[in-house]
Design an enzyme around this catalytic site. Structure first.
Site: not given
Lengths: 317, 317
Positions: B151, B179, B181-182, B202-203, B205
């Protein structure tokens, strides 16, 4: 060890009673949550959750739901899911996956269908009539369309000390298609840590999410505060901060349960909820904002309950 | 007053440089964020954001984005939006609304189209080739399909003391349709309070959201910690807690900026980022996990930059 549950609104009561029975019989906190919320989703006269939930601006019922396991922090969530009988079961199922555990829109619905979750037309005749009537009112009276956004959120503690939280809602009545609130958002609409406790929210999701209130309540309980102290300290100052910084604040109602089975509530409106433990069966209570950032909690009156029963089943003219 | 910006990954650099120029010229923190993230979205060789972003399992580019105004806590977000050139602009636009400020799936895309945001096919030939190649690899080598989820997240501080945060991503490569994520979730993938500071993530989520880490970093800065202390204290203990309680932890990289223009970073992988202020222009740096819950930060080497440039433009065979 004691078992306990708390749930938002009067509508939580029957499901919570059944969940509490499962917990007393040694059931898992996650099973109790799923059983309880499914009952709320299935009851057609609760107009903000599952079957019978009020539709979006286009007349379609779009639902949000989430599940969190307080032992592992596993989270599953869906937002904008359609035509699925029990969103909470989809959310819980997704919590078993490390990847793709939060699905939105058509992807959420397709996943549920592909994985055998029961498909059901979720718009009741009653909800459709309420929607049609509201559409006319909005047009003729130039009203704000947005009113009604009651999420069922529940937190449970089982005899093994495991805790879980779940939420389910059809969201803001007359919302724009695809709108989601706080109910599927970790930390905003729910949070749970079995070593501390859990929390869930209901109200105007757009404002609740600005404060990350469920995470904050659990964090405060982790510093030694009681659930009631944690709810009061997280919610009331944030509502004031939001009024100052954002210019206004919508409706906020939060519930919390700690790992000892103690519970707490905070709200800036008249808010009913249900709670019970292994010793005392489930009870419906009424919370209102008290003095100086506190919460006033009273037993529900038979008159209130009778009026509620009448209201949710009243003919729609 | 100083102006400053920080952004995730090497890819943030050019946009951040432009955003910083706007801030130096007296621009608003929100404008700088939108300008900077649009540049990342528009660049076809960044394969995890906007145009050129890698698609989902069905080959479609679905994007998530969010914007938060640190003065008012106003939040706008989209998840699973398709065929829109600049999701960050849609997210920022939604942050002006009190209701319906978070839209998902087809509803998000329809809203953007109806409100005049530029429609664009977001799948590049290059991204399609990478997807096709990956599909074959997954089938023939029985690989986990999920790899790559970077991200772009940025935090900015303007000369008036206003702060903003924004995120944008095409999400997990090969994700299931729908889907998210965060990156679109308040408190999880981003948070901002102009009286304290802001943070972005980032990573993976699905794991970042379990810890509500951006809210927690901002909260910790609010207790007097520096951004670096706040990042270290929020991230590393949570990664350990997750390993213990969930059994594993994905990739986590967090950035933070406080109201004085100081920044911090924490990461459990090799993580590049860009940061700069009114005095010092933007620089790309490399963060790696240091000893005892700290973060090691080094200048980026010309060799690394050259290899990166070559890698993102390498022919896909």
């Amino acid at each position: 060890m004691t078992v306990a549950m708390i749930g938002t609104w009067r509508m939580a009561y029957e499901g919570l009673t059944e969940g509490l029975n499962q917990l007393k019989a040694g059931g898992h906190s996650g099973d109790a949550i799923e059983t309880a919320i499914k009952m709320v989703e299935d009851y057609p006269f609760f107009k903000s959750v599952g079957y019978g939930g009020l539709p979006n601006a286009e007349g379609l019922v779009e639902m949000d739901s989430a599940f969190m396991d307080g032992d592992s922090f596993a989270v599953g969530a869906v937002a904008g899911i359609k035509d699925i009988k029990n969103p909470i079961s989809v959310a819980r199922h997704l919590s078993n996956h490390h990847f793709n555990s939060f699905l939105v829109g058509a992807g959420a619905t397709e996943y549920a269908v592909l994985n055998g979750f029961e498909v059901k037309g979720m718009l009741t005749e009653r909800a459709k009539k309420i929607w049609q009537k509201r559409k006319v009112e909005i047009q003729t009276k130039n009203l704000s369309p947005y009113d009604g956004h009651d999420t069922v959120g529940m937190v449970s503690l089982d005899a093994q000390g495991s805790m879980s939280v779940g939420t389910s809602t059809s969201g803001l009545f007359m919302k724009k298609p695809g709108r989601t609130g706080d109910s599927a958002l970790v930390g905003d609409g729910f949070y749970c840590d079995s070593e501390i406790g859990g929390a869930a929210a209901t109200g105007l999701g757009e404002d609740i999410m600005k404060g990350c209130l469920c995470y904050e309540i659990v964090r405060l309980m982790g510093t030694g505060l009681t659930p009631q102290q944690a709810c009061d300290q997280a919610v009331y100052p944030f509502v004031e901060k939001l009024k100052k910084r954002y210019g206004k604040a919508g409706e906020f109602s939060l519930i919390a349960l700690d790992k000892a089975g103690n519970w707490g509530v905070a709200t800036n409106v008249e808010f009913t909820f249900a709670a019970g433990d292994g010793e005392h069966g489930a009870k419906i209570m009424m919370a209102t904002p008290g003095e100086a950032g506190t919460t006033k909690i009273e037993p529900i009156t038979p008159a209130w309950l009778a009026a509620y029963e009448k209201r949710i089943k009243a003919p729609i003219d």
